[in-house]
Design a protein around this motif. Structure first.
Motif, mmCIF file in Angstrom:
data_model
loop_
_atom_site.group_PDB
_atom_site.id
_atom_site.type_symbol
_atom_site.label_atom_id
_atom_site.label_comp_id
_atom_site.label_asym_id
_atom_site.label_seq_id
_atom_site.Cartn_x
_atom_site.Cartn_y
_atom_site.Cartn_z
ATOM 1 N N HIS A 1 0.302 2.360 -12.561
ATOM 2 C CA HIS A 1 0.436 1.893 -11.217
ATOM 3 C C HIS A 1 1.029 1.507 -10.699
ATOM 4 O O HIS A 1 1.611 1.128 -9.740
ATOM 5 C CB HIS A 1 -0.614 0.535 -11.747
ATOM 6 C CG HIS A 1 -1.520 0.208 -12.000
ATOM 7 N ND1 HIS A 1 -2.527 -0.424 -11.019
ATOM 8 C CD2 HIS A 1 -1.862 -0.004 -13.516
ATOM 9 C CE1 HIS A 1 -3.657 -0.960 -11.649
ATOM 10 N NE2 HIS A 1 -3.302 -0.321 -13.030
ATOM 11 N N GLU B 1 1.684 1.214 -6.895
ATOM 12 C CA GLU B 1 1.734 0.233 -5.916
ATOM 13 C C GLU B 1 2.414 -0.362 -6.515
ATOM 14 O O GLU B 1 3.135 -1.344 -5.365
ATOM 15 C CB GLU B 1 0.744 -0.911 -7.464
ATOM 16 C CG GLU B 1 -0.818 -0.869 -7.008
ATOM 17 C CD GLU B 1 -1.790 -0.878 -7.907
ATOM 18 O OE1 GLU B 1 -2.358 -1.459 -7.610
ATOM 19 O OE2 GLU B 1 -1.107 -1.425 -8.754
ATOM 20 N N GLN C 1 -0.260 8.042 -5.057
ATOM 21 C CA GLN C 1 -1.296 7.560 -6.168
ATOM 22 C C GLN C 1 -1.753 8.456 -6.504
ATOM 23 O O GLN C 1 -2.217 9.034 -5.533
ATOM 24 C CB GLN C 1 -2.823 6.430 -5.993
ATOM 25 C CG GLN C 1 -3.655 6.400 -6.839
ATOM 26 C CD GLN C 1 -4.653 5.650 -5.599
ATOM 27 O OE1 GLN C 1 -4.441 5.773 -4.402
ATOM 28 N NE2 GLN C 1 -5.272 4.745 -6.968
#
Length: 166
Positions: A75, A78, A85
């Protein structure tokens, strides 16, 4: 472009007007990438012994920290602004217990257009923060402070890139 290091036109994460932007990596070739990061949390000797004996009230510290580290790797995009990503192909976590500290090494692998060192660093910091969270009751002094607890030495040890020959 000017020679001024503060010139926004030379920075990769800003437009010529100085606005933040994600770097366009679309034209870069895919490559196998690997990064290794490491960090240490200093704890009381009694706390490290309790971790080794699975004697921390909250549960298995290292198993929980391993899950936290892997989740953080997956993650990273994020939580770090402008981070891409990326497809994580492998995460390895290794804990080493010493008398007064726990060291975590995180290895991340991907195949793509950008590196994975930020993911490895996120894994280390979140894994060590999880150790702190799991052991804070054992680490607090009589005033509720953490005089012996410290996260240190978080750094990238290696970064590798191999171009895909296909």
């Amino acid at each position: 472009m000017s020679d001024d290091p503060g010139d926004a036109s030379e920075l990769t994460h800003t437009t010529t007007e100085g606005d933040a932007q994600m770097v366009d990596v679309g034209a870069k070739p895919d490559s196998a990438r690997r990064a290794v990061a490491r960090g240490t949390i200093r704890l009381r000797e009694s706390t490290v012994a309790a971790i080794a004996d699975d004697g921390i009230e909250k549960g298995n510290v290292l198993a929980t920290a391993r899950i936290g580290a892997i989740r953080a790797v997956k993650h990273t995009w994020e939580t770090i602004p402008l981070c891409h990503q990326i497809p994580i192909t492998n995460v390895e976590t290794e804990f080493t217990l010493d008398d007064d500290h726990v060291t975590l090494t995180v290895t991340v692998e991907t195949t793509g257009k950008t590196g994975c060192e930020m993911e490895a660093l996120q894994g280390v910091t979140t894994g060590l923060n999880t150790v702190w969270d799991m052991t804070k009751a054992a680490e607090k002094d009589e005033d509720g402070q953490y005089p012996a607890t410290e996260i240190e030495g978080v750094r990238v040890l290696e970064k590798e890139k191999t171009l895909d020959e296909n």
